[in-house]
Design a protein around this motif. Sequence first.
Motif, mmCIF file in Angstrom:
data_model
loop_
_atom_site.group_PDB
_atom_site.id
_atom_site.type_symbol
_atom_site.label_atom_id
_atom_site.label_comp_id
_atom_site.label_asym_id
_atom_site.label_seq_id
_atom_site.Cartn_x
_atom_site.Cartn_y
_atom_site.Cartn_z
ATOM 1 N N UNK A 40 31.046 -68.056 -16.682
ATOM 2 C CA UNK A 40 30.331 -69.268 -17.085
ATOM 3 C C UNK A 40 31.108 -70.541 -16.792
ATOM 4 N N UNK A 41 30.368 -71.608 -16.560
ATOM 5 C CA UNK A 41 30.944 -72.935 -16.416
ATOM 6 C C UNK A 41 30.633 -73.707 -17.701
ATOM 7 N N UNK A 107 29.211 -81.321 -10.890
ATOM 8 C CA UNK A 107 28.808 -80.471 -12.008
ATOM 9 C C UNK A 107 27.363 -80.674 -12.434
ATOM 10 N N UNK A 108 26.650 -81.556 -11.772
ATOM 11 C CA UNK A 108 25.289 -81.865 -12.205
ATOM 12 C C UNK A 108 24.400 -80.624 -12.126
ATOM 13 N N UNK A 109 23.770 -80.293 -13.255
ATOM 14 C CA UNK A 109 22.878 -79.147 -13.307
ATOM 15 C C UNK A 109 23.549 -77.803 -13.173
ATOM 16 N N UNK A 110 24.856 -77.732 -13.400
ATOM 17 C CA UNK A 110 25.591 -76.486 -13.172
ATOM 18 C C UNK A 110 26.175 -75.851 -14.432
ATOM 19 N N UNK A 113 26.976 -74.132 -20.479
ATOM 20 C CA UNK A 113 27.098 -74.541 -21.874
ATOM 21 C C UNK A 113 27.801 -75.881 -21.934
ATOM 22 N N UNK A 114 27.280 -76.778 -22.761
ATOM 23 C CA UNK A 114 28.020 -77.966 -23.178
ATOM 24 C C UNK A 114 28.284 -77.810 -24.668
ATOM 25 N N UNK A 115 29.552 -77.903 -25.040
ATOM 26 C CA UNK A 115 29.940 -77.757 -26.438
ATOM 27 C C UNK A 115 30.674 -79.022 -26.855
ATOM 28 N N UNK A 116 30.491 -79.424 -28.116
ATOM 29 C CA UNK A 116 31.081 -80.697 -28.539
ATOM 30 C C UNK A 116 31.300 -80.719 -30.043
ATOM 31 N N UNK A 117 32.473 -81.205 -30.443
ATOM 32 C CA UNK A 117 32.730 -81.551 -31.839
ATOM 33 C C UNK A 117 32.857 -83.072 -31.888
#
Length: 212
Positions: A40-41, A107-110, A113-117
């Motif tokens: 995964x990216x 990285x557009x559309x690739x 998962x985007x994870x964020x605190x």
Amino acid sequence: MLHQFLNVEIEVGPGVLVPREETELLARTAIDLLAALDAPLVIDMCCGSGNLALAIATARPGARVYASDLTAETVATTRRNVERLGLTERVTIVQGDMFSGLADRDLLGRADLVVCNPPYISTTKLETESAHLLINEPREAFDAGPYGISIQQRLIAEAPTFLKSGAPLAFEFGAGQDRQAKALFARARAYAPVRFVNDPQGTPRVAVATKL
């Protein structure tokens, strides 16, 4: 100072947030979301000390992670942690305002998962009942504008540009902010209905929604 976060020992200091239990809930949720993917990216936005990026990279050896934050101090701390754990080939650190540091990374559309605190405490609370948080930790790690949701708003609006269709955005939010998070996702019209992950006390603390 070293801090144990899941199965990873990370350096923390005056310029970064010390991870809390609810962030471990976010990390476990993120790792589970990637269970079916071999390589995964992942984008870790507002990475702080790099604790989420490093926990994910350690738990998912095939993962490629991009970690981003606003300040030079947080980026430097993340870099030290990445180097100390020998993960420089799989974890890339960038500095920028939200996703701006990733704009030239193809990285557009690739992202899988985007994870964020993100910061999620209102400016007013930081000046009153939550002022103690600023004694040893930076304002940037907590202050999320007048209503405590300014970074969540930007995150929800900007993440779809980087996510694959069907890939999730997962982020931590403050106790009692689930209604606001639900409204922000609905307004964006870019995601399937959001689901929430509860902490051991039954309080929603993590939001997960997949890009349409």
